[in-house]
Design a protein around this motif. Structure first.
Motif, PDB file in Angstrom:
ATOM      1  N   TRP A 164     -15.746 -27.081  22.994  1.00 21.51           N
ATOM      2  CA  TRP A 164     -15.409 -27.089  21.663  1.00 21.51           C
ATOM      3  C   TRP A 164     -15.974 -28.209  21.074  1.00 21.51           C
ATOM      4  N   ILE A 165     -16.500 -28.583  19.731  1.00 24.97           N
ATOM      5  CA  ILE A 165     -16.660 -29.790  19.193  1.00 24.97           C
ATOM      6  C   ILE A 165     -15.257 -30.518  18.722  1.00 24.97           C
ATOM      7  N   ARG A 166     -15.202 -31.654  19.286  1.00 21.60           N
ATOM      8  CA  ARG A 166     -14.172 -32.584  18.856  1.00 21.60           C
ATOM      9  C   ARG A 166     -14.293 -33.261  17.428  1.00 21.60           C
ATOM     10  N   CYS A 167     -13.282 -33.403  16.771  1.00 22.58           N
ATOM     11  CA  CYS A 167     -13.417 -34.007  15.434  1.00 22.58           C
ATOM     12  C   CYS A 167     -13.672 -35.395  15.741  1.00 22.58           C
ATOM     13  N   PRO A 168     -14.718 -36.099  15.049  1.00 21.38           N
ATOM     14  CA  PRO A 168     -14.771 -37.654  15.228  1.00 21.38           C
ATOM     15  C   PRO A 168     -13.791 -38.534  14.485  1.00 21.38           C
ATOM     16  N   ASN A 221      -9.530 -33.898  17.684  1.00 25.43           N
ATOM     17  CA  ASN A 221      -8.733 -32.762  17.796  1.00 25.43           C
ATOM     18  C   ASN A 221      -9.949 -31.675  17.949  1.00 25.43           C
ATOM     19  N   LYS A 222      -9.671 -30.571  18.703  1.00 24.49           N
ATOM     20  CA  LYS A 222     -10.745 -29.512  18.973  1.00 24.49           C
ATOM     21  C   LYS A 222     -10.680 -28.785  17.523  1.00 24.49           C
ATOM     22  N   THR A 223     -12.173 -28.614  17.239  1.00 23.32           N
ATOM     23  CA  THR A 223     -12.324 -28.039  15.781  1.00 23.32           C
ATOM     24  C   THR A 223     -12.535 -26.453  16.035  1.00 23.32           C
ATOM     25  N   PRO A 247     -22.023 -29.791   8.354  1.00 22.26           N
ATOM     26  CA  PRO A 247     -20.618 -30.329   7.817  1.00 22.26           C
ATOM     27  C   PRO A 247     -19.506 -29.608   8.712  1.00 22.26           C
ATOM     28  N   LEU A 248     -18.800 -30.534   9.643  1.00 18.08           N
ATOM     29  CA  LEU A 248     -17.722 -30.020  10.490  1.00 18.08           C
ATOM     30  C   LEU A 248     -16.446 -30.381   9.985  1.00 18.08           C
ATOM     31  N   TYR A 249     -15.530 -29.267   9.937  1.00 20.02           N
ATOM     32  CA  TYR A 249     -14.356 -29.383   9.235  1.00 20.02           C
ATOM     33  C   TYR A 249     -13.426 -29.238  10.450  1.00 20.02           C
ATOM     34  N   CYS A 250     -12.136 -30.301  10.078  1.00 17.08           N
ATOM     35  CA  CYS A 250     -11.140 -30.357  11.121  1.00 17.08           C
ATOM     36  C   CYS A 250      -9.806 -29.753  10.496  1.00 17.08           C
ATOM     37  N   PRO A 251      -9.251 -28.662  11.086  1.00 17.74           N
ATOM     38  CA  PRO A 251      -7.952 -28.190  10.694  1.00 17.74           C
ATOM     39  C   PRO A 251      -6.901 -28.992  10.648  1.00 17.74           C
ATOM     40  N   LYS A 252      -7.096 -29.777  11.644  1.00 14.86           N
ATOM     41  CA  LYS A 252      -5.603 -30.747  11.872  1.00 14.86           C
ATOM     42  C   LYS A 252      -5.610 -31.867  10.708  1.00 14.86           C
ATOM     43  N   CYS A 253      -6.655 -32.626  10.624  1.00 10.93           N
ATOM     44  CA  CYS A 253      -6.745 -33.707   9.650  1.00 10.93           C
ATOM     45  C   CYS A 253      -7.283 -33.427   8.375  1.00 10.93           C
ATOM     46  N   LYS A 254      -7.722 -32.213   8.313  1.00 15.55           N
ATOM     47  CA  LYS A 254      -8.204 -31.549   6.928  1.00 15.55           C
ATOM     48  C   LYS A 254      -9.377 -32.561   6.411  1.00 15.55           C
ATOM     49  N   GLN A 255     -10.374 -33.097   7.106  1.00 16.68           N
ATOM     50  CA  GLN A 255     -11.434 -33.772   6.855  1.00 16.68           C
ATOM     51  C   GLN A 255     -12.654 -32.862   6.984  1.00 16.68           C
ATOM     52  N   GLU A 256     -13.573 -33.327   6.334  1.00 16.04           N
ATOM     53  CA  GLU A 256     -14.901 -32.642   6.679  1.00 16.04           C
ATOM     54  C   GLU A 256     -16.042 -33.844   6.848  1.00 16.04           C
ATOM     55  N   THR A 257     -16.664 -33.849   8.142  1.00 18.57           N
ATOM     56  CA  THR A 257     -17.448 -34.982   8.418  1.00 18.57           C
ATOM     57  C   THR A 257     -18.723 -34.598   8.691  1.00 18.57           C
TER      58      THR A 257
END
Length: 65
Positions: A9-13, A17-19, A33-43
């Motif tokens: 899994w790609i982890r949120c930078p 958390n796992k994305t 564009p990697l979206y994290c469902p936990k912190c709700k940020q896109e990097t």
């Protein structure tokens, strides 16, 4: 790295958390564009051989009139 099929899994930078995105050893992502469902940020990231690199975006410039 997961032993099953050589994927992980790609982890949120930001939060670590796992994305929802998985990669394999031969996966190459550029300007992804990697979206994290936990912190709700896109990097914006680049991925090559399980190595995730965060791309620093330039700050937005305000328009002057």
């Amino acid at each position: 790295m997961s032993a099953i099929y050589g994927t992980e899994w790609i982890r949120c930078p930001v939060c670590g958390n796992k994305t929802c995105s998985r990669i394999r050893e031969d996966t190459i992502l550029i300007n992804y564009p990697l979206y994290c469902p936990k912190c709700k940020q896109e990097t914006l990231v680049e991925v090559s051989r399980f190595e995730v690199t965060l791309i620093k975006e330039p700050d937005a410039q305000t328009q002057s009139r």
